[in-house]
Write a protein that holds these residues in place. Structure first.
Motif, mmCIF file in Angstrom:
data_model
loop_
_atom_site.group_PDB
_atom_site.id
_atom_site.type_symbol
_atom_site.label_atom_id
_atom_site.label_comp_id
_atom_site.label_asym_id
_atom_site.label_seq_id
_atom_site.Cartn_x
_atom_site.Cartn_y
_atom_site.Cartn_z
ATOM 1 N N SER A 3 -1.586 -5.793 2.216
ATOM 2 C CA SER A 3 -0.738 -6.553 0.587
ATOM 3 C C SER A 3 -1.178 -7.550 -0.031
ATOM 4 C CB SER A 3 -0.176 -6.831 0.415
ATOM 5 O OG SER A 3 -0.078 -7.531 1.597
ATOM 6 N N VAL A 7 -3.582 -8.183 -3.548
ATOM 7 C CA VAL A 7 -3.621 -8.588 -4.747
ATOM 8 C C VAL A 7 -4.420 -9.143 -4.654
ATOM 9 C CG1 VAL A 7 -1.881 -10.497 -5.108
ATOM 10 C CG2 VAL A 7 -1.237 -9.056 -3.886
ATOM 11 N N GLU A 397 4.938 -2.064 -1.842
ATOM 12 C CA GLU A 397 3.778 -3.377 -2.518
ATOM 13 C C GLU A 397 3.198 -3.497 -3.458
ATOM 14 O OE1 GLU A 397 2.863 -3.059 1.511
ATOM 15 O OE2 GLU A 397 2.943 -5.593 2.035
ATOM 16 N N GLN A 400 4.877 -3.802 -6.774
ATOM 17 C CA GLN A 400 5.215 -5.519 -7.516
ATOM 18 C C GLN A 400 3.822 -5.975 -7.651
ATOM 19 O OE1 GLN A 400 6.329 -6.984 -3.009
ATOM 20 N NE2 GLN A 400 7.784 -6.223 -3.680
ATOM 21 N N VAL A 401 2.682 -5.588 -7.225
ATOM 22 C CA VAL A 401 1.406 -5.848 -7.794
ATOM 23 C C VAL A 401 1.272 -5.377 -8.990
ATOM 24 C CG1 VAL A 401 -1.645 -5.413 -8.152
ATOM 25 C CG2 VAL A 401 0.433 -6.179 -5.452
#
Length: 457
Positions: A3, A7, A397, A400-401
């Motif tokens: 993750s 990012v 994940e 969220q990114v």
């Protein structure tokens, strides 16, 4: 961790996007795509190249191309309404069902670029003004504007059986004279602000007044009523108006300046700039002007007009006290000449849709003869700049990114399509088929294809 790597990679992509769209955020201009190449490396086929051969085949292909474009615009929500309400004539006259959400965004971007070019980034002073949609003044002889009449008042007059024919006509004429009329252009509203705005520039010429708004005009219906009378409809259009006040000594030079400025501005966002052209014109009173045209498949249509109205309009609006009209031209006090620069944003938007309509090779299929019909809009005008989507990988994940990228892009004034919010994972081919007709084809973002960010683990 995996993750963490995601990012870092997406932060790098976001920096590239923000730097690439610096032309939109910082006021500059984005670069154009190399002529004849698509962002994916394949050749582009402009709509104009489709019309080859005999004149009959040209006319046939022209009609098919127009129908294909209108169908895409309806399907992709640039236009609203049924096929019958989005004909060529209805779009040109402003008698259609209106624009869809993406069409409204496209027109808003076009208006913002016009405002920045004419009002914001100018050394000469240009002030924004506003005016009523209707003029409460009396009507003039030969005035064809639509009048605002109360239906109840009109009904009471017509149902009064004690009135003779002459009295009925007199009542109706008086009602029309005293009722307000819908504005046909933005010139009158700007002239009303001339005297008040002189104080802002200490009476120094030149200066301008700018406004964007809806105007109305009568459109003759081709169909006749049963009694043989042709009906009229109300056509609407969004106009962008600059009224420039300058001395008669420099009016011709300023007219040439604005002509060149406006022609270059229209060409700046076009795939085929040569389709925008200009020509001289003259009105019935002998006043000179220019018209800017776009060469549609069926022929040239005007999208903007420039007129040197001299001082007649001001003297007509402010009769009697001429001294209040004086502006300073050096050491002299003069009544200024009025230059009117009036653009039709609705027709201009239609011009850019035709200009951007292309056939590009479908890179997701092995069939070489299969093409996609797409709109290659300029990044500054496109309603959607970036599309975000998720592929295979850790869903939480990646989401969220995507959310972080989405927020950061929006904070920088870049419109984003949140494709990652869809519940089912979509293939890249499906994403392109959904978005390629209205996202911008950016020419400035390195290592990002078609401004579509597809995140996978």
């Amino acid at each position: 961790m995996r993750s963490g790597a995601i990012v870092q990679a997406c932060q790098k992509v976001c920096r590239c996007l923000l730097s690439g769209f610096g032309g939109r955020v910082d006021g500059g201009q984005a670069e154009r795509l190399a002529e004849g190449r698509s962002p994916r490396g394949g050749p582009l086929r402009p709509r104009a190249e489709l019309s080859q051969g005999s004149e009959s085949s040209e006319a046939s292909e022209c009609g098919e191309g127009s129908e294909a474009l209108v169908e895409i615009c309806r399907r992709r929500h640039f236009l609203s309404g049924t096929k019958r309400h989005t004909s060529r004539d209805s779009l040109l006259t402003g008698c259609h069902s209106g624009f869809g959400p993406l069409g409204i965004e496209l027109r808003k971007n076009l208006a913002a670029e016009w405002w920045s070019s004419v009002v914001v980034f100018r050394e000469q002073q240009v002030f924004p003004v506003d005016a009523l949609h209707h003029d409460p003044g009396p009507s003039l002889p030969g005035d064809s504007a639509f009048r605002l009449v109360s239906a109840e008042t009109l009904r009471e007059i017509l149902q009064d059986k004690e009135l003779s024919k002459e009295q009925l006509v007199a009542f109706l004429e008086n009602l029309l004279k005293t009722s307000g009329k819908l504005r046909e252009n933005l010139l009158h509203g700007a002239l009303e602000h001339y005297v008040h705005c002189l104080d802002l520039v200490n009476k120094k010429l030149p200066y301008g007044l700018a406004q964007i708004g809806v105007c109305f005009h009568p459109v003759s219906d081709t169909k006749q009523t049963p009694d043989g009378v042709k009906s009229q409809r109300i056509g609407e259009k969004t106009e962008a108006s600059l009224v420039w006040f300058t001395s008669a000594r420099t009016a011709s030079q300023w007219l040439d300046f604005w002509l060149r400025h406006r022609l270059l501005w229209w060409r700046k966002f076009a795939v085929s700039p040569s389709n925008f052209s200009s020509s001289d014109c003259q009105d019935e009173e002998g006043r000179k002007g220019n018209k800017l045209y776009y060469n549609f498949p069926w022929g040239k249509e005007p999208i903007e007009t420039l007129w040197n109205l001299e001082d007649r309009e001001l003297l007509h609006m402010y009769p009697g006290n001429v001294s209040q009209l004086y502006g300073r031209d050096g050491r002299k006090n003069v009544v200024p000449s009025v230059l009117s620069v009036n653009g039709d944003l609705d027709r201009g938007m239609l011009a850019y849709l035709y200009d951007s309509f292309q056939l590009t090779e479908n890179s997701f299929t092995r069939k070489k003869n299969l093409h996609r019909k797409v709109l290659k809009l300029h990044p500054c005008l496109a309603p959607i700049k970036v599309a975000l989507d998720m592929g295979r990988g850790p869903t939480v994940e990646l989401r969220q990114v995507c959310q972080g990228l989405f927020n950061e892009l929006l904070e920088n004034g870049i419109s984003v399509w949140p494709g990652y919010l869809e519940t089912a994972q979509s293939s890249l081919e499906l994403l392109y088929s959904k978005l390629s007709n209205f996202i911008s084809e950016d020419r400035t973002v390195p290592s990002v294809t078609n401004t579509c960010v597809h995140l996978t683990a």
